[in-house]
Design a protein around this motif. Structure first.
Motif, PDB file in Angstrom:
ATOM      1  N   CYS A  51      46.241  35.017  85.946  1.00 53.53           N
ATOM      2  CA  CYS A  51      45.048  35.714  85.471  1.00 53.53           C
ATOM      3  C   CYS A  51      43.884  34.769  85.180  1.00 53.53           C
ATOM      4  O   CYS A  51      42.742  35.223  85.050  1.00 53.53           O
ATOM      5  N   SER A  52      44.159  33.480  85.059  1.00 50.43           N
ATOM      6  CA  SER A  52      43.052  32.553  84.824  1.00 50.43           C
ATOM      7  C   SER A  52      42.102  32.524  86.014  1.00 50.43           C
ATOM      8  O   SER A  52      40.892  32.319  85.853  1.00 50.43           O
ATOM      9  N   ALA A  53      42.639  32.732  87.216  1.00 51.43           N
ATOM     10  CA  ALA A  53      41.788  32.779  88.404  1.00 51.43           C
ATOM     11  C   ALA A  53      40.911  34.025  88.403  1.00 51.43           C
ATOM     12  O   ALA A  53      39.808  34.020  88.951  1.00 51.43           O
ATOM     13  N   ALA A  54      41.387  35.099  87.779  1.00 51.22           N
ATOM     14  CA  ALA A  54      40.629  36.351  87.741  1.00 51.22           C
ATOM     15  C   ALA A  54      39.335  36.188  86.958  1.00 51.22           C
ATOM     16  O   ALA A  54      38.294  36.726  87.346  1.00 51.22           O
ATOM     17  N   GLN A  55      39.381  35.461  85.848  1.00 49.15           N
ATOM     18  CA  GLN A  55      38.176  35.286  85.028  1.00 49.15           C
ATOM     19  C   GLN A  55      37.095  34.560  85.807  1.00 49.15           C
ATOM     20  O   GLN A  55      35.917  34.913  85.751  1.00 49.15           O
ATOM     21  N   GLY A  56      37.492  33.543  86.569  1.00 46.68           N
ATOM     22  CA  GLY A  56      36.508  32.787  87.338  1.00 46.68           C
ATOM     23  C   GLY A  56      35.784  33.643  88.353  1.00 46.68           C
ATOM     24  O   GLY A  56      34.560  33.567  88.483  1.00 46.68           O
ATOM     25  N   LEU A  57      36.529  34.492  89.072  1.00 47.69           N
ATOM     26  CA  LEU A  57      35.902  35.350  90.074  1.00 47.69           C
ATOM     27  C   LEU A  57      35.066  36.438  89.427  1.00 47.69           C
ATOM     28  O   LEU A  57      34.010  36.814  89.942  1.00 47.69           O
ATOM     29  N   ALA A  58      35.503  36.962  88.298  1.00 51.28           N
ATOM     30  CA  ALA A  58      34.694  37.955  87.595  1.00 51.28           C
ATOM     31  C   ALA A  58      33.369  37.346  87.152  1.00 51.28           C
ATOM     32  O   ALA A  58      32.298  37.948  87.320  1.00 51.28           O
ATOM     33  N   SER A  59      33.443  36.138  86.608  1.00 54.33           N
ATOM     34  CA  SER A  59      32.233  35.462  86.144  1.00 54.33           C
ATOM     35  C   SER A  59      31.288  35.160  87.299  1.00 54.33           C
ATOM     36  O   SER A  59      30.064  35.295  87.169  1.00 54.33           O
ATOM     37  N   ASP A  60      31.842  34.764  88.435  1.00 54.09           N
ATOM     38  CA  ASP A  60      31.009  34.490  89.617  1.00 54.09           C
ATOM     39  C   ASP A  60      30.261  35.733  90.072  1.00 54.09           C
ATOM     40  O   ASP A  60      29.237  35.634  90.759  1.00 54.09           O
ATOM     41  N   ASN A  61      30.792  36.907  89.729  1.00 54.95           N
ATOM     42  CA  ASN A  61      30.161  38.174  90.107  1.00 54.95           C
ATOM     43  C   ASN A  61      29.427  38.818  88.930  1.00 54.95           C
ATOM     44  O   ASN A  61      29.252  40.037  88.893  1.00 54.95           O
ATOM     45  N   ASP A  62      29.017  37.987  87.964  1.00 49.49           N
ATOM     46  CA  ASP A  62      28.199  38.431  86.833  1.00 49.49           C
ATOM     47  C   ASP A  62      28.908  39.503  86.005  1.00 49.49           C
ATOM     48  O   ASP A  62      28.312  40.524  85.639  1.00 49.49           O
ATOM     49  N   ALA A  63      30.184  39.272  85.735  1.00 47.83           N
ATOM     50  CA  ALA A  63      30.959  40.199  84.913  1.00 47.83           C
ATOM     51  C   ALA A  63      31.940  39.406  84.066  1.00 47.83           C
ATOM     52  O   ALA A  63      32.195  38.229  84.314  1.00 47.83           O
ATOM     53  N   ASP A  64      32.483  40.067  83.054  1.00 48.59           N
ATOM     54  CA  ASP A  64      33.485  39.443  82.176  1.00 48.59           C
ATOM     55  C   ASP A  64      34.809  40.173  82.322  1.00 48.59           C
ATOM     56  O   ASP A  64      34.849  41.411  82.351  1.00 48.59           O
ATOM     57  N   LEU A  65      35.880  39.404  82.413  1.00 43.30           N
ATOM     58  CA  LEU A  65      37.217  39.978  82.509  1.00 43.30           C
ATOM     59  C   LEU A  65      37.649  40.481  81.144  1.00 43.30           C
ATOM     60  O   LEU A  65      37.669  39.741  80.169  1.00 43.30           O
ATOM     61  N   LYS A  66      37.990  41.766  81.069  1.00 44.71           N
ATOM     62  CA  LYS A  66      38.418  42.363  79.810  1.00 44.71           C
ATOM     63  C   LYS A  66      39.933  42.431  79.691  1.00 44.71           C
ATOM     64  O   LYS A  66      40.467  42.387  78.588  1.00 44.71           O
ATOM     65  N   SER A  67      40.619  42.581  80.817  1.00 42.87           N
ATOM     66  CA  SER A  67      42.083  42.580  80.776  1.00 42.87           C
ATOM     67  C   SER A  67      42.614  42.238  82.160  1.00 42.87           C
ATOM     68  O   SER A  67      41.950  42.475  83.171  1.00 42.87           O
ATOM     69  N   CYS A  68      43.803  41.667  82.165  1.00 44.87           N
ATOM     70  CA  CYS A  68      44.490  41.325  83.409  1.00 44.87           C
ATOM     71  C   CYS A  68      45.970  41.568  83.160  1.00 44.87           C
ATOM     72  O   CYS A  68      46.575  40.927  82.305  1.00 44.87           O
ATOM     73  N   SER A  69      46.533  42.527  83.901  1.00 34.28           N
ATOM     74  CA  SER A  69      47.890  42.996  83.598  1.00 34.28           C
ATOM     75  C   SER A  69      48.802  42.893  84.817  1.00 34.28           C
ATOM     76  O   SER A  69      48.775  43.770  85.682  1.00 34.28           O
ATOM     77  N   PRO A  70      49.613  41.825  84.898  1.00 39.92           N
ATOM     78  CA  PRO A  70      50.610  41.748  85.968  1.00 39.92           C
ATOM     79  C   PRO A  70      51.780  42.688  85.676  1.00 39.92           C
ATOM     80  O   PRO A  70      52.133  42.919  84.517  1.00 39.92           O
ATOM     81  N   LYS A  71      52.364  43.218  86.726  1.00 36.87           N
ATOM     82  CA  LYS A  71      53.528  44.090  86.577  1.00 36.87           C
ATOM     83  C   LYS A  71      54.500  43.801  87.709  1.00 36.87           C
ATOM     84  O   LYS A  71      54.164  43.941  88.881  1.00 36.87           O
ATOM     85  N   GLU A  72      55.710  43.396  87.323  1.00 37.34           N
ATOM     86  CA  GLU A  72      56.730  43.101  88.316  1.00 37.34           C
ATOM     87  C   GLU A  72      57.297  44.387  88.880  1.00 37.34           C
ATOM     88  O   GLU A  72      57.557  45.335  88.150  1.00 37.34           O
ATOM     89  N   GLY A  73      57.499  44.408  90.203  1.00 38.35           N
ATOM     90  CA  GLY A  73      57.997  45.630  90.831  1.00 38.35           C
ATOM     91  C   GLY A  73      58.873  45.380  92.026  1.00 38.35           C
ATOM     92  O   GLY A  73      58.772  46.085  93.025  1.00 38.35           O
ATOM     93  N   GLY A  74      59.704  44.349  91.953  1.00 38.28           N
ATOM     94  CA  GLY A  74      60.563  44.052  93.093  1.00 38.28           C
ATOM     95  C   GLY A  74      59.751  43.468  94.240  1.00 38.28           C
ATOM     96  O   GLY A  74      59.118  42.429  94.097  1.00 38.28           O
ATOM     97  N   ARG A  75      59.749  44.147  95.365  1.00 40.84           N
ATOM     98  CA  ARG A  75      59.010  43.654  96.527  1.00 40.84           C
ATOM     99  C   ARG A  75      57.508  43.893  96.413  1.00 40.84           C
ATOM    100  O   ARG A  75      56.743  43.383  97.225  1.00 40.84           O
ATOM    101  N   ARG A  76      57.069  44.701  95.454  1.00 38.05           N
ATOM    102  CA  ARG A  76      55.651  45.024  95.310  1.00 38.05           C
ATOM    103  C   ARG A  76      55.221  44.772  93.865  1.00 38.05           C
ATOM    104  O   ARG A  76      55.325  45.656  93.015  1.00 38.05           O
ATOM    105  N   ASP A  77      54.751  43.569  93.595  1.00 39.70           N
ATOM    106  CA  ASP A  77      54.216  43.249  92.281  1.00 39.70           C
ATOM    107  C   ASP A  77      52.729  43.605  92.264  1.00 39.70           C
ATOM    108  O   ASP A  77      52.033  43.479  93.278  1.00 39.70           O
ATOM    109  N   THR A  78      52.245  44.052  91.124  1.00 40.24           N
ATOM    110  CA  THR A  78      50.840  44.425  91.023  1.00 40.24           C
ATOM    111  C   THR A  78      50.142  43.654  89.903  1.00 40.24           C
ATOM    112  O   THR A  78      50.771  43.232  88.933  1.00 40.24           O
ATOM    113  N   ILE A  79      48.845  43.474  90.079  1.00 36.46           N
ATOM    114  CA  ILE A  79      47.998  42.893  89.037  1.00 36.46           C
ATOM    115  C   ILE A  79      46.762  43.767  88.931  1.00 36.46           C
ATOM    116  O   ILE A  79      46.030  43.954  89.912  1.00 36.46           O
ATOM    117  N   THR A  80      46.524  44.312  87.742  1.00 42.56           N
ATOM    118  CA  THR A  80      45.364  45.167  87.509  1.00 42.56           C
ATOM    119  C   THR A  80      44.386  44.451  86.584  1.00 42.56           C
ATOM    120  O   THR A  80      44.776  43.948  85.531  1.00 42.56           O
TER     121      THR A  80
END
Length: 202
Positions: A88-117
């Motif tokens: 999620c540390s990489a998410a903050q950098g990209l959000a900032s580059d796009n003139d926004a602030d990261l409010k939350s970053c939520s990884p979720k393990e799901g076997g073959r399909r992991d998600t990050i919101t």
């Protein structure tokens, strides 16, 4: 006739002023709506970029634990507990580059399909003179990216010593990868074959 014409012009003038004021108000309102839409699109772009950045960072971090899973012949176990570490540390950098602030970053393990919101908040405000409180209205958006393992595999014990020496991966898009745990190829050359990263439609 002249006096009546002047009187009619005098009566029409306030109506003209009201029409001009109304049109000006509508123009400012349309401008505010357009600005709000632009801010919303910008925030969505920031959310998309941050989610993808986090997912790609997670994929890069899979290298050591994935090779360790090959040594232990425990790929299934790895897939059930995919590590995210500091993705999620990489998410903050990209959000900032796009003139926004990261409010939350939520990884979720799901076997073959992991998600990050990720959820972001834009830094710009609508700030319209015709909308009370618009100087505090900011755009918010969220995005979800998937890290998907898309391959089947077989392995070979070349020395008959109980250790799997070579793994052969066949993936959904027809691509194949061969990995020897003792001398694995560069992770950058195989990670994109094994793990697909993409956004999920919201």
């Amino acid at each position: 006739m002249t006096a009546r014409s002047r009187l009619e012009r005098g009566q029409a003038f306030p109506i003209y002023i009201m029409m001009v004021a109304g049109l000006l108000f509508l123009a400012l309102a349309f401008f505010a709506v357009g600005k709000a839409s632009a801010l919303r699109n910008g925030a969505q772009g920031a959310a998309d970029a941050s989610a993808l950045a986090a997912a790609q960072s997670a994929r890069e971090q899979f290298q050591a634990p994935f090779i360790a899973a090959l040594w232990a012949n425990s790929i299934d176990t790895f897939l059930q507990r995919s590590p995210f570490y500091a993705a999620c540390s990489a998410a903050q950098g990209l959000a900032s580059d796009n003139d926004a602030d990261l409010k939350s970053c939520s990884p979720k393990e799901g076997g073959r399909r992991d998600t990050i919101t990720t959820k972001v908040e834009g830094r710009g405000t609508v700030d319209s003179s015709v909308i009370p409180g618009s100087d505090h209205i900011v755009a918010k958006a969220k995005a979800t990216a998937i890290v998907e393992f898309r391959c089947d595999w077989t392995s070979v014990d070349l020395n008959n010593d109980g250790v799997r020496d070579v793994y052969f991966f066949t993936c959904d898009d027809g691509k194949m990868a061969e990995i020897r745990p003792s001398s694995p190829p560069p992770w950058s050359s195989v990670s994109k074959i094994l793990f697909d990263v993409h956004l999920v439609d919201q």
